[in-house]
Structures are given as structure tokens and as C-alpha cells.
Scaffold this active site. Structure first.
Site, PDB file in Angstrom:
ATOM      1  N   PHE A  83     110.259 137.641  15.804  1.00 31.88           N
ATOM      2  CA  PHE A  83     110.791 138.538  16.832  1.00 31.88           C
ATOM      3  C   PHE A  83     111.497 137.714  17.902  1.00 31.88           C
ATOM      4  O   PHE A  83     110.917 136.776  18.450  1.00 31.88           O
ATOM      5  CB  PHE A  83     109.664 139.355  17.472  1.00 31.88           C
ATOM      6  CG  PHE A  83     110.163 140.349  18.488  1.00 31.88           C
ATOM      7  CD1 PHE A  83     110.645 141.589  18.097  1.00 31.88           C
ATOM      8  CD2 PHE A  83     110.189 140.036  19.845  1.00 31.88           C
ATOM      9  CE1 PHE A  83     111.134 142.499  19.035  1.00 31.88           C
ATOM     10  CE2 PHE A  83     110.671 140.944  20.788  1.00 31.88           C
ATOM     11  CZ  PHE A  83     111.142 142.176  20.381  1.00 31.88           C
TER      12      PHE A  83
ATOM     13  N   ASP B  33     111.730 129.399  19.842  1.00 25.17           N
ATOM     14  CA  ASP B  33     111.504 130.535  20.737  1.00 25.17           C
ATOM     15  C   ASP B  33     110.053 130.490  21.221  1.00 25.17           C
ATOM     16  O   ASP B  33     109.129 130.823  20.498  1.00 25.17           O
ATOM     17  CB  ASP B  33     111.787 131.837  19.979  1.00 25.17           C
ATOM     18  CG  ASP B  33     111.593 133.077  20.849  1.00 25.17           C
ATOM     19  OD1 ASP B  33     110.935 132.983  21.910  1.00 25.17           O
ATOM     20  OD2 ASP B  33     112.088 134.156  20.455  1.00 25.17           O
TER      21      ASP B  33
ATOM     22  N   LYS C  67     108.393 135.515  29.178  1.00 26.99           N
ATOM     23  CA  LYS C  67     107.105 136.167  29.480  1.00 26.99           C
ATOM     24  C   LYS C  67     106.265 135.554  30.621  1.00 26.99           C
ATOM     25  O   LYS C  67     106.273 136.058  31.721  1.00 26.99           O
ATOM     26  CB  LYS C  67     106.290 136.294  28.198  1.00 26.99           C
ATOM     27  CG  LYS C  67     106.965 137.271  27.218  1.00 26.99           C
ATOM     28  CD  LYS C  67     106.031 137.783  26.150  1.00 26.99           C
ATOM     29  CE  LYS C  67     106.573 139.026  25.483  1.00 26.99           C
ATOM     30  NZ  LYS C  67     107.443 138.835  24.331  1.00 26.99           N
TER      31      LYS C  67
HETATM   32  C1  PLP Z   1     108.791 139.172  23.919  1.00 27.02           C
HETATM   33  C2  PLP Z   1     109.559 138.228  23.108  1.00 27.02           C
HETATM   34  C3  PLP Z   1     110.959 138.188  23.167  1.00 27.02           C
HETATM   35  C4  PLP Z   1     111.770 139.166  23.980  1.00 27.02           C
HETATM   36  O1  PLP Z   1     111.545 139.042  25.341  1.00 27.02           O
HETATM   37  P1  PLP Z   1     112.053 140.212  26.322  1.00 27.02           P
HETATM   38  O2  PLP Z   1     111.743 139.677  27.692  1.00 27.02           O
HETATM   39  O3  PLP Z   1     111.286 141.450  25.974  1.00 27.02           O
HETATM   40  O4  PLP Z   1     113.507 140.384  26.094  1.00 27.02           O
HETATM   41  C5  PLP Z   1     111.616 137.216  22.423  1.00 27.02           C
HETATM   42  N1  PLP Z   1     110.937 136.346  21.664  1.00 27.02           N
HETATM   43  C6  PLP Z   1     109.593 136.351  21.579  1.00 27.02           C
HETATM   44  C7  PLP Z   1     108.897 135.339  20.736  1.00 27.02           C
HETATM   45  C8  PLP Z   1     108.856 137.297  22.289  1.00 27.02           C
HETATM   46  O5  PLP Z   1     107.525 137.318  22.194  1.00 27.02           O
END
Ligand code: PLP
Length: 376
Positions: free
Chosen positions: A132, A217, A246
């Protein structure tokens, strides 16, 4: 004051029904939150790994309030108070070279896509199943889950999905046209899924062989969540680009892109009205200070979760905990809430716990007891 019940009616009438929810949280302190009916919970969701320093940490609240009295916004046409200091502190803690700020995780990943395309002159990406990376059009293109991606096809950039953990699959998909490989060192939304040993090293090697960048990420795994600033720091892998969001500013919206030496946006190549604003930087600087202090406690807290949930075979990486419970997940989540513990169902029947890093040993024990009960 509104009750949960009143709010349900208001939202049903006026808010787009994109979420499944029925409770309003109105107050938080440390790892505790209270809902509109006055019920208290231990919060093992923490805004999904966002409220790293707990709710309304006094140092974070003070930093935001003090900054709000001096300057709320000024635009990136000027030096922004706190921005350079924050960039320095993130770079020093992660071993990267330079930072660029955004307002969210998806936006940080959008920046990574742009930077990889600019730096390599190539357009194709590789990402992994169950990964994700966000819900903007660019980050959806590298996000695997068909249910959320396919309604928006065709998407750019072009992306090939390889089974998470499958290095042979990666070798087959790799070629000289790949700009970058996107990878989560631990898959968060998938339910705290960890890769086999050597997987991340293998990606690094493959990227080097084909002139592709490795984008890690760490939106969910970063900022101390696993006991180090970045989860990738548990390996010897040096990524080209790391993204954060986050937990970076305790709930104030912010994201960051960190890049190794020689990889950067030049004049006019990227920008944002709000990103890296004075309030976000103040919140993040205060957050970093708290995380510096609690980081040494994280392995002990992780062990406590592991011991407390051992019967249910938890996957524990610092304060990221996943338990596979299958289709029982929503029921378990509901029973935990009744017992005063908030947990979250990630994908594929996986319970996910990502509590504040400041959660106390007693709160961990209470949470584990509620989860054990709910799983009986
Ligand atoms: C939550 C998340 C995102 C997206 O972040 P947003 O602030 O909701 O745009 C991207 N990558 C990972 C691994 C995430 O957990």
C-alpha cells in the site's frame, strides 16, 4: 455535546459514506481516548500509527500552540521556521542526505515517483502484492489491492506487481526500463506482514544491477515504530529514497521524502503550498524529541506484547503487531472495543496493533488481556 448516536444521523445525511464507522472520539490523553458517550479506551490504533507520542502529548501541544501564536503559515517562497532544523534532524537519524516535506504519505510517495522519474529518465515501476502506497492517482498505480486500484484504470505510472518476498519474481520483472522499485520493509495495511530474510538486500542488488532506484516506503514503519528510526535500519540496505508520514508529527498532517546524496529536486521541479509549514515543523520537532526519549523502551514493550499474545502467534516488530484471525476479525475488533481496547482489522483477517510509542507496560497488559478474552 453530541453523542455517538446523534453523529451517526448527521453523517448519514451530510457526509459521503466512504468509511465504516460508528463511534466518535472526542478526547485523548497518552494512550487513552474517550468517545462521545464518555466511554474510555486504550488506543492500540493511534490514528493508524500516527499518534506516536500518544494523544495531546504536552510537549507537542505546547509546540503547536506556541507556533500558532507566532506564525501559522508563510509559504515556501520564504524560509520556514523549523524546516531546516527538522530536515537536519531527520537526515542525521536516518543516514540519508536531504529532505523534502509533504502533507501526507501519499504525497511523499508522489514526490518519490517524480524524483525517480527525473533522476533516471525512466517511467516503469515495480511494486509488490499486498503493498500500500497511497490513494492519489500516482500512488494507486503502485498500490496492489485490485479493489481500490482497478476502478481508476488506466493509471500512470505503469507498474508491474511482484509477489512480496519473491526475489526470483523480481529478477524476472526487472529490466533496464525500470525507474524504481517501491517496497514497504514491513507491510502495514496488509496486516504487519514481514518479508523473508534477505529480501530487502536482494531488492537492493537487483536495483543496482539494472540502474533502478530503491524507494522504501516507511510511512507506517518509520519514526521509531519498530525500535529504530527506520525499519530498513534493521538491515544493512541503503535505500535511494525513503518516505515518511504517519508518526512524524503526532497527528499534525505531514509527510517527508528523504533521499541519498545526489538525488534532489532542482528549482521548480516540485513544490507545495502547505507542505513543511511552521505548525507541522513545530509539531514534528517536538515529536522527534519525545521519540528520542522513548526509543530505548521499544524492544521491552515489544517483548511484552509478544509474551502477552504468545498463544495467538503474533508477528511483533517493535510496536507493530499483527495477528491472523481470519474472518473473526470484525467480531474480535468489536469485542475488544466493548472491553475498552481499540484495535484495527487490516487486510485479510489480520488484527493490527500500532499503539502510541508511549504506551505503558500496564496498558500493554490490559490490551493483551482484552484481546485474549475477545479471541476465546
Ligand atoms: C498510510 C500509508 C500511506 C498513505 O499515507 P496517507 O497519509 O494516508 O496518504 C502510504 N504508504 C504506507 C506504507 C502507509 O501505511
Amino acid at each position: 455535546m453530541q453523542k455517538n448516536e446523534d453523529y451517526r444521523a448527521l453523517e448519514a445525511r451530510y457526509y459521503m459514506p466512504a468509511f465504516t464507522r460508528d463511534t466518535m472520539l472526542v478526547r485523548g490523553e497518552g494512550s487513552r481516548v474517550w468517545d462521545a458517550d464518555g466511554k474510555e479506551y486504550i488506543d492500540c490504533v493511534a490514528g493508524i500509527a500516527v499518534c506516536s507520542t500518544g494523544h495531546c502529548h504536552p510537549a507537542v501541544t505546547r509546540a503547536i500552540c506556541e507556533q500558532a501564536k507566532r506564525l501559522i503559515h508563510c509559504s515556501n517562497l520564504y524560509y520556514v521556521p523549523g524546516q531546516g532544523e527538522l530536515a537536519q534532524k531527520l537526515v542525521e537519524r536516518t543516514g540519508m542526505a536531504k529532505a523534502f516535506f509533504s502533507n501526507s504519505g501519499a504525497e511523499a510517495n508522489e514526490g518519490a515517483i517524480k524524483l525517480a522519474r527525473l533522476a533516471t529518465g525512466k517511467k516503469r515501476f515495480i511494486a509488490f502484492t499486498h503493498g500500500f502506497h497511497g490513494r492519489t492517482l500516482g500512488t494507486l498505480a503502485v498500490t496492489h489491492k485490485p479493489a481500490i486500484r482497478e476502478p481508476f484504470n488506466p493509471l500512470e505510472p505503469g507498474c508491474t506487481f511482484v509477489e512480496y518476498g519473491d526475489l526470483d519474481g523480481l529478477k524476472k520483472a526487472m529490466n533496464s526500463e525500470v525507474a524504481a522499485v517501491f517496497v514497504e520493509p514491513i507491510q502495514g495495511e496488509a496486516g504487519v506482514i514481514t518479508p523473508p530474510d534477505g529480501f530487502l538486500d536482494g531488492i537492493r542488488e537487483s536495483c543496482d544491477r539494472h540502474g533502478a532506484l530503491m524507494i522504501v516506503d516507511e510511512v507506517q514503519t518509520g519514526m521509531g515504530r519498530t525500535g529504530k528510526w527506520l525499519a530498513i535500519q534493521h538491515t544493512r540496505v541503503r535505500p535511494d529514497i525513503v518516505t515518511l508520514a504517519k508518526g512524524i508529527a503526532s497527528g499534525f498532517p505531514m509527510g517527508a521524502l528523504l533521499a541519498r546524496d545526489g538525488l534532489e529536486f532542482h528549482k521548480g521541479e516540485h513544490g507545495s503550498t502547505f507542505a513543511g509549514g511552521p505548525l507541522a515543523c513545530a509539531a514534528a520537532l517536538a515529536t522527534l524529541k519525545v521519540i528520542d526519549e522513548v526509543m530505548p523502551q521499544i524492544p521491552g514493550k515489544a517483548e511484552r506484547f509478544r509474551a502477552g499474545l504468545s498463544k495467538h502467534h503474533p508477528r511483533v516488530r517493535g510496536l507493530m503487531v499483527g495477528i491472523s484471525v481470519g474472518e473473526r476479525c470484525p467480531g474480535v475488533q468489536k469485542r475488544c472495543a466493548e472491553k475498552g481496547v481499540l484495535i484495527n482489522c487490516a487486510a485479510d483477517g489480520n488484527i493490527r496493533l500500532v499503539p502510541p510509542l508511549v504506551i505503558t507496560p500496564e496498558e500493554i497488559d490490559q490490551s493483551c488481556a482484552a484481546i485474549r478474552d475477545a479471541l476465546q
